[in-house]
Design a protein around this motif. Structure first.
Motif, short mmCIF file in Angstrom:
data_model
loop_
_atom_site.label_atom_id
_atom_site.label_comp_id
_atom_site.label_asym_id
_atom_site.label_seq_id
_atom_site.Cartn_x
_atom_site.Cartn_y
_atom_site.Cartn_z
N ALA A 52 34.23 34.90 18.64
CA ALA A 52 35.49 34.83 19.37
C ALA A 52 35.38 35.63 20.67
O ALA A 52 34.69 36.63 20.75
CB ALA A 52 36.63 35.38 18.51
N GLY A 53 36.09 35.17 21.68
CA GLY A 53 36.18 35.91 22.94
C GLY A 53 34.99 35.72 23.85
O GLY A 53 34.01 35.03 23.52
N PHE A 54 35.09 36.36 25.03
CA PHE A 54 34.12 36.16 26.10
C PHE A 54 33.74 37.51 26.72
O PHE A 54 34.34 38.53 26.43
CB PHE A 54 34.71 35.24 27.18
N LEU A 106 40.63 28.86 27.02
CA LEU A 106 39.18 29.03 27.10
C LEU A 106 38.54 28.90 25.72
O LEU A 106 37.47 28.29 25.57
CB LEU A 106 38.84 30.39 27.71
N SER A 107 39.18 29.47 24.70
CA SER A 107 38.64 29.39 23.35
C SER A 107 38.64 27.96 22.83
O SER A 107 37.66 27.49 22.24
CB SER A 107 39.43 30.30 22.41
N ILE A 119 33.64 36.36 32.47
CA ILE A 119 34.65 35.33 32.23
C ILE A 119 36.05 35.94 32.27
O ILE A 119 37.01 35.32 32.75
CB ILE A 119 34.40 34.65 30.88
N THR A 120 36.18 37.16 31.79
CA THR A 120 37.48 37.84 31.81
C THR A 120 37.98 38.00 33.24
O THR A 120 39.15 37.70 33.55
CB THR A 120 37.38 39.21 31.13
N VAL A 129 41.22 37.62 26.35
CA VAL A 129 39.99 36.89 26.67
C VAL A 129 38.74 37.64 26.24
O VAL A 129 37.80 37.03 25.70
CB VAL A 129 39.92 36.58 28.19
N HIS A 130 38.70 38.95 26.44
CA HIS A 130 37.45 39.68 26.19
C HIS A 130 37.15 39.80 24.70
O HIS A 130 38.05 40.04 23.89
CB HIS A 130 37.52 41.07 26.82
#
Length: 417
Positions: A377-379, A353-354, A383-384, A49-50
């Protein structure tokens, strides 16, 4: 005092006399195991996620932040505790009545089963594809536990003191081999290590080897983790002692390990490939002090993580189980079931999520690190952490359901998941 729960026949401990043989599960062990499983989900959620996870190691002091470093660092406790308690669980089986011959056969078969899982279901949970030609798999913690169980199958026939001594010797002395370094596979067009080089990497040096002509990542070199497993098996003997004596021993040993970690780390005498050094400010100096080597686990890494773990085991025997404690017991009673599912949950979180936000997803498929993430890309960490909390909430009812089934049923195959 510690509470206990009924156990299936395959969940047991070593020998200190038949009068002391426990007939129930050890809740303190299950709580601690459950806690590290939940933290493990945080680490793997971060990986999928990150936004920075595919770009650099969160422990890289040149690029990390304090918050990101500690998000990674707190999960360092997972693997060594997981492996230690796997060894303790084997000891508990022996104490509860399983013969050494039966236990040896079980360890060999379960060890091979774990290796198969690593390269099939776990691999798919990591890669979300079946292209074995590009990525045969990763030699991770389940692989290391599987091979260590096969080796432990022989050690259970030796005196527990001898097994523990070998385990401790491996943990303490294996860093003497750090100067031996071979060249692993470095990318397309480069050769992999030869047979002896690949064997050395499997035993002690992380990196890429070529497996059937394709790059496979040795993330968990075997030798140091075998030492932790053997030490965990010997530790199981304390569960035949009176509670007060056991708690005192665990607490004192835990404190001694923490003190040894601080002294060795501060003096940079021995125990970690990279020395501690003063950094640009006080906060990053602390990070440097804590930034010990996990791949493979150095002596200082083991002292840093297992010292507090032993303190936790002593403390958890004394505290009552609240709602969170009961939830952790549930996770701790089905660790392999949780472990396999959490890869799919963490990976699905990143992918879902993506897709929901229209962000790139190519890096979430196939060879780990094989496709660099595209811009956007990613968060972030917020959010993680939210995705991690959702993942825990999703896994709890599934683990509760499976734990209830395992408690009711006695078929042999339940001991394999």
């Amino acid at each position: 005092m510690q509470t206990t729960r009924a156990s299936a026949p395959h969940s047991a401990d070593p020998a200190h006399g038949p009068a002391a043989t426990p007939k129930k599960r050890v809740d303190a062990v299950d709580v601690l195991r459950g806690l590290v499983m939940v933290l493990m989900l945080l680490d793997h959620t971060r990986e999928f996620v990150h936004r920075d996870a595919p770009l650099f190691d969160a422990a890289n002091l040149d690029r990390t932040t304090v918050a990101l470093f500690f998000t990674r660092w707190v999960t360092h406790f997972c693997a060594p505790i997981f492996v230690l308690l796997a060894g303790t669980g084997v000891a508990l089986q022996l104490r509860r009545g399983k013969s050494k011959a039966d236990l040896s056969r079980f360890l060999v078969s379960r060890g091979f089963w774990l290796i198969v899982l690593e390269f099939t279901i776990v691999r798919f949970g990591i890669a979300f594809d079946l292209d074995y030609g590009a990525f045969p798999g990763m030699l991770q913690v389940i692989w290391a536990i599987g091979v260590s169980m096969i080796v432990l199958a022989a050690f259970v026939h030796l005196p527990v003191v001898a097994t523990g001594a070998v385990g401790v010797a491996i943990i303490v002395l294996h860093n003497l081999a750090d100067p031996i370094v071979v060249q692993g596979w470095a990318g397309p067009g480069t050769p992999g290590p030869g047979a002896l080089g690949a064997l050395w990497m499997v035993l002690h040096q992380p990196g890429f080897i070529l497996l059937f002509g394709a790059p496979a990542l040795v993330a968990y070199p075997l030798v140091p983790w075998l030492g932790v497993m053997l030490a965990g098996y010997a530790l199981g003997g304390v569960y035949g002692w009176e509670p007060e004596r056991r708690q005192r021993f665990l607490a004192r040993l835990g404190v001694a390990m923490i003190v040894q970690f601080v002294l060795l780390r501060a003096t940079n005498v021995y125990g970690n490939p990279a020395p501690f050094a003063v950094q640009k400010d006080a906060a990053f100096t602390v990070l440097s002090f804590l930034n010990t080597n996990k791949y493979p686990p150095s002596l200082l890494f083991v002292l840093m993580t297992l010292g507090p773990a032993l303190l936790a085991l002593a403390w958890l025997e004394r505290v009552p189980r609240g709602r969170v404690g009961r939830m952790l017991v549930t996770f701790g009673r089905v660790p392999l079931f949780f472990y396999v599912l959490q890869w799919f949950v963490a990976h699905a979180m990143g992918l879902g999520l993506s897709l929901a936000t229209g962000r790139p997803t190519a890096h979430l498929f196939g060879f780990p690190g094989g496709t660099p993430p595209q811009p956007g890309a990613g968060f972030g960490l917020g959010i993680t952490y939210l995705a991690w909390a959702v993942g825990v909430a999703l896994l709890y009812p599934l683990c509760r359901w499976y734990a209830a089934i395992k408690q009711r049923r006695t078929e042999w195959w339940f001991s394999y998941l």
